[in-house]
Design an enzyme around this catalytic site. Structure first.
Site, PDB file in Angstrom:
ATOM      1  N   PHE A   1       0.867  -1.187   0.000  1.00 20.22           N
ATOM      2  CA  PHE A   1       0.000   0.000   0.000  1.00 20.22           C
ATOM      3  C   PHE A   1       0.897   1.227   0.000  1.00 20.22           C
ATOM      4  O   PHE A   1       2.073   1.136   0.379  1.00 20.22           O
ATOM      5  CB  PHE A   1      -0.812   0.003   1.302  1.00 20.22           C
ATOM      6  CG  PHE A   1      -2.271  -0.261   1.133  1.00 20.22           C
ATOM      7  CD1 PHE A   1      -2.722  -1.273   0.320  1.00 20.22           C
ATOM      8  CD2 PHE A   1      -3.208   0.512   1.819  1.00 20.22           C
ATOM      9  CE1 PHE A   1      -4.083  -1.517   0.193  1.00 20.22           C
ATOM     10  CE2 PHE A   1      -4.560   0.267   1.694  1.00 20.22           C
ATOM     11  CZ  PHE A   1      -5.005  -0.747   0.887  1.00 20.22           C
TER      12      PHE A   1
ATOM     13  N   ARG B   1      -2.145  12.529  -3.405  1.00 21.26           N
ATOM     14  CA  ARG B   1      -3.576  12.829  -3.287  1.00 21.26           C
ATOM     15  C   ARG B   1      -3.865  14.295  -2.991  1.00 21.26           C
ATOM     16  O   ARG B   1      -4.782  14.872  -3.567  1.00 21.26           O
ATOM     17  CB  ARG B   1      -4.185  11.990  -2.164  1.00 21.26           C
ATOM     18  CG  ARG B   1      -4.447  10.584  -2.575  1.00 21.26           C
ATOM     19  CD  ARG B   1      -4.992   9.802  -1.416  1.00 21.26           C
ATOM     20  NE  ARG B   1      -5.058   8.384  -1.766  1.00 21.26           N
ATOM     21  CZ  ARG B   1      -5.347   7.430  -0.908  1.00 21.26           C
ATOM     22  NH1 ARG B   1      -5.571   7.723   0.350  1.00 21.26           N
ATOM     23  NH2 ARG B   1      -5.390   6.183  -1.304  1.00 21.26           N
TER      24      ARG B   1
END
Lengths: 592, 89
Positions: A124, A291
């Protein structure tokens, strides 16, 4: 059950747990197994709690796929938190992780496996080996249903341990005595509309996050921050509310996540002129920039009038240049979502997207034992007697300014268990329930009775809509002094308008309107907390990005915010930079 | 098990109860179920209402599979209700 008090039914337990997601259920299990009497109050059926939506998985340095150890996990978490996480709590969490994953497996969670029979782990973002080196694979998952699997196993284990469930009961207010002890809560049975007192020596808040603060969010409708709202009304502050995690690409106006996978496969973002605008904001990484960068770029395009659609309030995620085979094979889930919710087949047309609110890093301040702690007279923080909090509604703080993927399921399991143990200790020293004076209950009943007022007034739905739009516009991913100040004024105006809201439906049976009114009160108080905290913090750290203060400022701002409802007072407390046994990780620039 | 009365009062109570059951753990389900209830519930037959009530008793991940069209309920009536929810979405 007795009716000794004022005609309201009363139940007595050792512990009242409010919220039946993973955090509440893990704590309840620990307590029930220690032979405490435990009540779990949940506004929806327990396995419909938002934990069910967690797909990604749970981090633990099992080292089944890549070399790993808890100390590397700790480093990643501290760095990911942009150094606002408390390092004692982070060390505790990372060290406990492996054992608790295996414990969950023994409770029945079907973790996905490797060919050699060990638990499978996937890589991840933000996971590294050797303190910032090669990518680690640390996330344990039960296919794409990890949250669901954990929630179901914990629910079944609780049934076995004879935890008492109050399904479809809404917690209205904490009950406190004059010395500040928490004595339980006033709750409402949703089916009958009848109030009920649950008296308990200890109360644990585990009510989840507050994604419904923002118009576009990934959260279930139930995520209205009820526990945080209750804490604020009880005079307890909320911590670090300015830190809210956004995903850059949610379906516009709806919020469902269009994961990074879409851009990873070659999709890109365009504005109303068809321009691939990420080239201007991140010339190298473009659409695969981090992000927060992509989120701010989208918000800027919309704010500067280059948004798409009639209202110009979104941008487009373009996939239609890709081979349809690629979309159907590698992005089937995204295609299903886009077709269902945006009525667009991404094979033919781009998908309208906008940043979507995802996770509440802030919450009720606790220590690593789940005890709610509040500074007393400018001094060190002290526990609020009888009150505990875990999970997204709490701020331990292990996530600091930004949460890493795979750390939230870990958080709820680790601290749910820790709180259960701490409560068991407290129960051993507290043999009797403290007296429940009528005045404590009256205050909460008065709050509830407010919604019996009749007459003309604004509707709950309209005001909630106004609040969510205001928060998105003035306190979303794009934050700057004058916009935040304007936002605060608007939110305070909404707080005032709340007084004029009236219910049109005063029926008793499953009166959803009344519950939504109580939820709106919680949302409004948390909106005020969030904007006030965001306006005050003059730096950019983790998820909190100030255009006017673009850098992290450790000298002035390496500290936690505390917001008190009374007088909208702000206070600050130091970050715990000293871990339990290892050396501290001093702040460094956060570069990936 | 709830009963399905024809008179309007019982229908209101049934609708109120189901409205709360439409509150789920996933946003996707909230949106599809609540908008279906708002738009189409009053026009449903008693059998369809019963099928909807039964559908709401499924766990969230199963509901999601049905409503995304990746799985189809075996029960014909329920499959029809699922189709209506999907079309209304």
């Amino acid at each position: 059950m007795s009716h000794a008090n004022y005609g309201i039914a009363k139940h007595r337990f050792d512990t009242l747990v409010i919220g039946a997601g993973g955090g509440g259920l893990r704590a309840a299990l620990q307590l029930a197994q220690a032979e405490a009497t435990v009540a779990v109050v949940s506004k929806v059926f327990p396995t419909r709690s938002h934990t069910v939506a967690a797909q990604g998985g749970m981090n633990a340095a099992l080292a089944n796929v890549s070399p790993d150890n808890w100390h590397w996990h700790m480093y990643d978490t501290v760095k990911g938190s942009d150094y606002l996480g408390d390092q004692d709590a982070i060390e505790y969490m990372c060290r406990a992780a492996s054992r608790l994953v295996i414990e969950l497996e023994h409770m029945g969670v079907p973790f996905s496996r490797l060919d050699n029979g060990k638990i499978y782990q996937r890589p991840f973002g933000g996971q590294s080996q050797n303190f910032g080196g090669a990518q680690a694979a640390r996330t344990c998952a039960a296919a794409d249903r990890t949250g669901h699997a954990i929630l179901h196993s914990l629910y079944q284990q609780n049934i076995r341990a004879k935890t008492h469930f109050f399904d479809e009961f809404f917690a209205v207010d904490l009950l406190l005595d004059d010395e500040g002890y928490v004595l339980g809560a006033l709750v409402l049975e949703i089916e009958t509309g009848e109030p009920l007192i649950i008296e308990a020596k200890t109360t644990l808040l585990a009510t989840g996050g507050v994604g419904q603060l923002f118009r576009t969010n990934t959260n279930a409708a139930i995520n209205t921050g009820d526990g945080m709202g209750m804490a604020l009304r009880a005079g307890i502050p909320v911590q670090d509310m300015e830190f809210f995690q956004f995903h850059p690409t949610g379906i516009a106006g709806k919020g469902m996540l269009m994961s990074e996978g879409a851009r990873g496969e070659g999709g890109y973002l365009i504005n109303k002129d068809g321009e691939r605008f990420m080239e201007r904001y991140a010339p190298q990484a473009k659409d695969l920039a981090s992000r927060d960068v992509v989120s701010r770029a989208i918000a800027t395009e919309v704010r500067e009038g280059r948004g798409c659609g009639e209202k110009g309030d979104y941008v487009l995620l373009k996939l239609d240049h890709l081979d349809p085979e690629v979309i159907m094979k590698r992005l089937p889930g995204i295609r299903d979502m886009a077709m269902t919710f945006a009525h667009v087949d991404p094979i033919d047309k781009p998908i309208p997207v906008f940043p979507t609110a995802h996770y509440t890093m802030g919450g009720i301040p606790t220590d690593r034992f789940g005890q709610v702690v509040v500074p007393v007279n400018q001094g060190a923080a002290e526990p609020v007697p009888g009150l505990y909090a875990v999970g997204e509604c709490a701020c331990v703080s292990v996530h600091g300014a930004n949460r890493l993927g795979g750390n939230s399921l870990l958080d709820i399991v680790v601290f749910g268990r820790a709180a259960g143990n701490k409560i068991t200790e407290y129960l051993g020293e507290s043999r009797y329930h403290r007296p429940m004076g009528r005045q404590y209950v009256d205050k909460a009943l008065g709050h509830l009775a407010r919604w019996d007022k009749r007459g003309k007034g604004e509707s709950v739905g309209a005001l909630r809509d106004a609040l969510q739009r205001t928060m998105e516009h003035y306190c979303g991913v794009f934050r700057i002094e004058n916009v935040l100040a304007e936002g605060l004024a608007k939110v305070l105006e909404i707080e005032k308008r709340l007084e004029d809201v009236r219910l049109q439906d005063h029926s008793k049976i499953f009166n959803t309107a009344r519950i939504e009114a109580l939820e709106l009160e919680n949302l409004v108080s948390l909106a005020v907390a969030t904007v006030t905290s965001a306006l005050a913090r003059q730096e950019s750290r983790g998820a909190h990005t100030r255009i006017d203060y673009p850098d992290r400022d450790d000298e002035r701002w390496l500290k936690h915010t505390l917001f008190y409802r009374e007088g909208r007072r702000l206070d600050y407390k130091p970050v715990t930079t000293k871990p339990l046994t290892v050396d501290s990780f001093p702040p460094k620039p956060r570069v990936y | 098990m709830a009963t399905f009365e024809q008179n309007p009062e019982a229908s209101d109570a049934q609708r109120a109860r189901l409205a709360w059951q439409c509150r789920r753990g996933m946003k996707e389900l909230d949106l599809l179920l609540q908008s279906f209830l708002d738009a189409l519930f009053d026009g449903l037959s008693q059998n369809e209402r019963r099928a909807f009530d039964l559908l709401l008793r499924y766990p969230d991940p199963v509901l999601l599979e049905y409503l995304m069209g990746r799985m189809v309920p075996v029960d014909r009536e329920m499959a029809d209700v699922v189709l209506k929810i999907r079309r209304n979405g």
